[in-house]
Scaffold this motif. Structure first.
Motif, PDB file in Angstrom:
ATOM      1  N   ILE A 168     -30.192  57.916  -0.619  1.00  0.00           N
ATOM      2  CA  ILE A 168     -29.061  57.151  -0.849  1.00  0.00           C
ATOM      3  C   ILE A 168     -28.255  58.078  -2.074  1.00  0.00           C
ATOM      4  O   ILE A 168     -27.907  59.334  -1.988  1.00  0.00           O
ATOM      5  CB  ILE A 168     -29.659  56.506  -1.803  1.00  0.00           C
ATOM      6  N   ASN A 244     -28.727  47.363   7.968  1.00  0.00           N
ATOM      7  CA  ASN A 244     -28.317  47.466   6.870  1.00  0.00           C
ATOM      8  C   ASN A 244     -26.757  47.756   7.016  1.00  0.00           C
ATOM      9  O   ASN A 244     -26.596  48.336   6.678  1.00  0.00           O
ATOM     10  CB  ASN A 244     -28.993  48.043   5.453  1.00  0.00           C
ATOM     11  N   ASP A 246     -24.371  46.154   4.927  1.00  0.00           N
ATOM     12  CA  ASP A 246     -24.126  46.103   3.720  1.00  0.00           C
ATOM     13  C   ASP A 246     -23.970  47.728   3.080  1.00  0.00           C
ATOM     14  O   ASP A 246     -22.962  48.697   1.686  1.00  0.00           O
ATOM     15  CB  ASP A 246     -24.602  45.058   2.388  1.00  0.00           C
ATOM     16  N   HIS A 247     -25.411  48.518   3.177  1.00  0.00           N
ATOM     17  CA  HIS A 247     -25.010  50.036   3.330  1.00  0.00           C
ATOM     18  C   HIS A 247     -24.846  51.044   4.320  1.00  0.00           C
ATOM     19  O   HIS A 247     -25.543  51.972   3.686  1.00  0.00           O
ATOM     20  CB  HIS A 247     -26.770  50.368   2.330  1.00  0.00           C
ATOM     21  N   ARG A 249     -26.694  51.512   7.282  1.00  0.00           N
ATOM     22  CA  ARG A 249     -27.691  53.076   7.615  1.00  0.00           C
ATOM     23  C   ARG A 249     -28.804  51.733   8.056  1.00  0.00           C
ATOM     24  O   ARG A 249     -29.240  50.830   8.043  1.00  0.00           O
ATOM     25  CB  ARG A 249     -28.171  52.827   6.010  1.00  0.00           C
ATOM     26  N   ASN A 281     -34.339  55.026   5.123  1.00  0.00           N
ATOM     27  CA  ASN A 281     -32.935  54.825   4.938  1.00  0.00           C
ATOM     28  C   ASN A 281     -32.559  55.947   5.529  1.00  0.00           C
ATOM     29  O   ASN A 281     -33.012  56.848   5.810  1.00  0.00           O
ATOM     30  CB  ASN A 281     -32.630  55.086   3.841  1.00  0.00           C
ATOM     31  N   HIS A 283     -28.751  56.451   6.846  1.00  0.00           N
ATOM     32  CA  HIS A 283     -27.288  56.087   6.538  1.00  0.00           C
ATOM     33  C   HIS A 283     -26.516  56.610   7.777  1.00  0.00           C
ATOM     34  O   HIS A 283     -26.762  57.594   7.911  1.00  0.00           O
ATOM     35  CB  HIS A 283     -26.887  56.500   5.174  1.00  0.00           C
TER      36      HIS A 283
END
Ligand code: AVI
Length: 319
Positions: A168, A244, A246-247, A249, A281, A283
């Motif tokens: 993150i 996802n 929004d992120h 990833r 995750n 990204h």
């Protein structure tokens, strides 16, 4: 919580204390989650090796294409005589491609796992007989003191594979800042970053038709059963890889296909049908988000390379 790495700490029964703490804490949260670093026991590392050769998993091929095709440009922009400091044990194909293109003065692989590190260092030393190799066993999430022999050499940090994407943003920034302290003023960083692209291509890379990524994900539950005296019914967990937006990833989850109950180290847990354990995750970046992340971590981007299909970037940045 930050996703750090610490040296292994075993209790009297040989249980990895931090693994147990992370799993018990993570399974107790509303969105169950286990930090992705625990995917990589011996079996998980083998499965990850297999993933890198899958037709759907484009990042390794795309990055290797750049390292193969742009050797003259690396030589021009990076120049000879640097100490190459690789964060993580050298990969058997990527590292030699970089070393042969820039003619470095030394090679310093950093890794938390002494065994992988020594094997990779021996391999490299055999392939580049004139090159001094100084392996350092260390947690590179923190600033590392480099061997005295390379103190006065200009440094190039090398962090391929888009592993930065598994963190993150606050953890990624901490790592980039640690790398900057490790490498010092005047250093450069060559870092792999996987780019945002159509959702079908990204999703397929994490949900291959042969089921290798599914096995890699489910191995985490098997590892919990093996090492933490767990009773997770692994057959009731389905591999899920989803985008996802929004992120920006890909997320990997293990989804319960029916209501289940199990224990881990004597603690009881339940999952409803459809409930998931979030396990990783990955990204993906735009040029802008990559640039911002690097900048927040203390690095100014100098040059971008991408593969012929624009899927993956290698970014050269200055401290
Ligand atoms: C190690 N890392 C860059 C891989 C990735 O693509 O995020 C890990 C991985 N997980 C599933 N497939 C590959």
């Amino acid at each position: 919580a930050r996703e750090g790495i610490t040296l292994v700490n075993l209790d009297a029964e040989g249980v990895d204390v931090q693994f147990r703490r992370d799993v018990l804490r993570g399974l107790g949260e509303a969105q169950k989650a286990v930090p992705a670093r625990w995917l990589y026991d011996d079996r998980g590392s083998e499965l990850f090796e297999d993933i890198t050769g899958l037709p759907e998993y484009y990042p390794t091929r795309a990055e290797t294409e750049i390292l193969r095709g742009r050797q003259a440009e690396f030589r021009d922009l990076i120049g000879a005589g640097r100490a190459v400091v690789e964060f993580g044990s050298g990969s058997s194909t990527k590292t030699p491609l970089l070393l042969e293109s820039i003619a470095p003065a030394a090679y310093v692989p950093l890794d938390i796992s002494g065994d992988f590190l020594r094997a990779a260092a021996d391999d490299l030393a055999a392939r580049f007989p004139g090159l001094p190799v100084y392996p350092v066993e260390a947690d590179f999430m923190r600033a590392v003191e480099l061997p005295e022999a390379v103190t006065d050499l200009p440094k190039l940090g090398f962090f391929p594979g888009s592993t930065i994407g598994n963190m993150i943003a606050p953890t990624a920034v901490d790592l980039l800042r640690s790398m900057r302290s490790t490498l010092g003023e005047g250093s450069q960083l060559l870092i792999g970053m996987d780019m945002i692209k159509d959702v079908a291509t990204m999703t397929a890379a994490y949900d291959d038709s042969a089921g290798v990524t599914a096995a890699f994900n489910r191995n985490l539950a098997e590892r919990i059963n093996r090492e933490l005296d767990g009773t997770i019914p692994v057959d009731a967990l389905r591999h899920v890889a989803c985008w996802n937006d929004d992120h920006a990833r890909i997320e990997m989850h293990l989804e319960a296909t029916r209501p289940i109950e199990f224990t881990v180290s004597g603690q009881a847990f339940t999952m409803r049908a459809g409930e998931t354990i979030h396990t990783e995750n990955s990204h993906k970046f735009s040029r802008r988000s990559a640039h911002l992340l690097l900048f927040a971590g203390g690095w100014s981007t100098r040059h971008w390379w991408h593969d012929s299909e624009g899927r993956f970037s290698l970014v050269l940045a200055d401290a």
